[in-house]
Motif scaffolding. Sequence first.
Motif, mmCIF file in Angstrom:
data_model
loop_
_atom_site.group_PDB
_atom_site.id
_atom_site.type_symbol
_atom_site.label_atom_id
_atom_site.label_comp_id
_atom_site.label_asym_id
_atom_site.label_seq_id
_atom_site.Cartn_x
_atom_site.Cartn_y
_atom_site.Cartn_z
ATOM 1 N N GLU A 192 -8.403 2.619 -7.209
ATOM 2 C CA GLU A 192 -7.658 3.821 -7.865
ATOM 3 C C GLU A 192 -8.090 3.321 -9.685
ATOM 4 O O GLU A 192 -8.239 4.368 -10.177
ATOM 5 C CB GLU A 192 -6.231 3.831 -7.609
ATOM 6 C CG GLU A 192 -6.037 4.469 -6.405
ATOM 7 C CD GLU A 192 -4.528 4.678 -6.174
ATOM 8 O OE1 GLU A 192 -3.735 3.976 -6.617
ATOM 9 O OE2 GLU A 192 -4.314 5.786 -5.293
ATOM 10 N N TYR A 245 -9.102 1.298 6.376
ATOM 11 C CA TYR A 245 -7.584 1.208 5.547
ATOM 12 C C TYR A 245 -6.690 1.784 6.717
ATOM 13 O O TYR A 245 -5.555 1.073 7.103
ATOM 14 C CB TYR A 245 -7.551 2.209 4.502
ATOM 15 C CG TYR A 245 -6.334 2.141 3.732
ATOM 16 C CD1 TYR A 245 -6.337 1.487 2.431
ATOM 17 C CD2 TYR A 245 -5.246 3.134 4.133
ATOM 18 C CE1 TYR A 245 -4.847 1.801 1.915
ATOM 19 C CE2 TYR A 245 -4.181 3.347 3.565
ATOM 20 C CZ TYR A 245 -4.101 2.320 2.350
ATOM 21 O OH TYR A 245 -2.840 2.553 1.315
ATOM 22 N N LYS A 267 -4.501 -4.718 1.534
ATOM 23 C CA LYS A 267 -4.576 -3.499 1.684
ATOM 24 C C LYS A 267 -4.177 -2.870 0.185
ATOM 25 O O LYS A 267 -4.832 -2.007 -0.345
ATOM 26 C CB LYS A 267 -3.959 -2.851 2.704
ATOM 27 C CG LYS A 267 -4.041 -1.527 2.975
ATOM 28 C CD LYS A 267 -3.188 -1.237 4.430
ATOM 29 C CE LYS A 267 -3.343 0.160 4.772
ATOM 30 N NZ LYS A 267 -2.640 0.519 6.132
ATOM 31 N N GLU A 321 -6.344 -1.020 -2.899
ATOM 32 C CA GLU A 321 -5.823 0.289 -3.149
ATOM 33 C C GLU A 321 -5.895 0.439 -4.574
ATOM 34 O O GLU A 321 -6.497 1.467 -5.170
ATOM 35 C CB GLU A 321 -4.648 0.923 -2.279
ATOM 36 C CG GLU A 321 -4.102 2.196 -2.806
ATOM 37 C CD GLU A 321 -2.882 2.487 -2.137
ATOM 38 O OE1 GLU A 321 -2.077 3.142 -2.751
ATOM 39 O OE2 GLU A 321 -2.595 2.101 -0.971
ATOM 40 N N ASN A 363 -3.619 6.215 1.708
ATOM 41 C CA ASN A 363 -5.098 5.885 1.736
ATOM 42 C C ASN A 363 -6.030 6.503 0.683
ATOM 43 O O ASN A 363 -6.168 7.984 0.719
ATOM 44 C CB ASN A 363 -5.697 6.372 3.120
ATOM 45 C CG ASN A 363 -7.105 6.132 3.480
ATOM 46 O OD1 ASN A 363 -7.963 5.907 2.532
ATOM 47 N ND2 ASN A 363 -7.262 6.002 4.741
ATOM 48 N N PRO A 383 0.649 -1.066 -0.105
ATOM 49 C CA PRO A 383 0.070 -0.065 0.027
ATOM 50 C C PRO A 383 0.753 1.211 -0.085
ATOM 51 O O PRO A 383 1.820 1.405 0.482
ATOM 52 C CB PRO A 383 -0.619 -0.158 1.278
ATOM 53 C CG PRO A 383 -0.021 -0.933 2.152
ATOM 54 C CD PRO A 383 0.599 -1.825 1.218
#
Length: 290
Positions: free
Chosen positions: A237, A216, A229, A233, A190, A187
């Motif tokens: 996105e 998160y 995570k 992410e 956030n 990750p």
Amino acid sequence: MHLSSGRAIGIPKLPIVVVAAAVLGLGALGLGLDRSHPIGQQALFVSILGASLLGAGLGLGARWPRVRSNRRELLALAAVVAWRISYFPIMVFSGHVASIGEWLLLGTGILPVVIYPIFLVAVAGLHGAAAIAASWLVDPPRLWLASAVAPAFLLAALISFTTPVDLVLLPDTSVRLTSPVPSARAPEHNPYLERVTAPGYLVSQRVMLVAAGLTYATIPDTPWARTVKGVLEEQFEANPVAPTRTRVQEHYLAYHSAHALIGCRSVESCRTPPRREPQVGAGPPEGGAP
């Protein structure tokens, strides 16, 4: 403790042997999933779905004798609705519970690290609690219990039905993956909270963004958890405005991507690349502005 009317209150009881059998069975099933390399999507799907139904059934059974006979049919309906509404939030939160379990087991330095035994027991336990909470809406032993649990179900409903395409009977139909499993990744930031005020989202989607952003921020930096995570992410996105059913599929992709890291003491000690499943029945990507 009882009401003046004599109706029992408190958490209903199940025979300890039933609870123990359920926990042991789910634990054994979870160990089998942990040790499956590669893990099959159908096995993972059936296990999570089965744990949810088992938990809901146990919760319903625990409350059934304590609900007035003329409300038991309504109780059964409420349990089904509660299961549907809470399925995805519980799936997500159970993964979070598993990540905390991974962190605690790693902290011992000696105990083996497991994921799906914790995950499946959490799924069943939370669905059992949801079924019990649903019974409090139908036939509350105390009136304040209904008003206490109603906001939780409203929040779960907003997360489970973020767009009109989510208004279907089943909360999860991901028997097969429709996209290749992404590579494991760490990750970076956030991405959820920064989009809460962005244009193009329904109110329900903003509620999910807040819930996802807060979750998160509390996921531990452990091998399996950080990979889940990171992949989530990346998936978000790539498709920031999407229905809940897309988010369900993304969680499965993240679980597959992180699977090779189950049991690892550090990310560096397990760099086995995850399997990439062939694309099966893929159509145009879901999502886009609702």
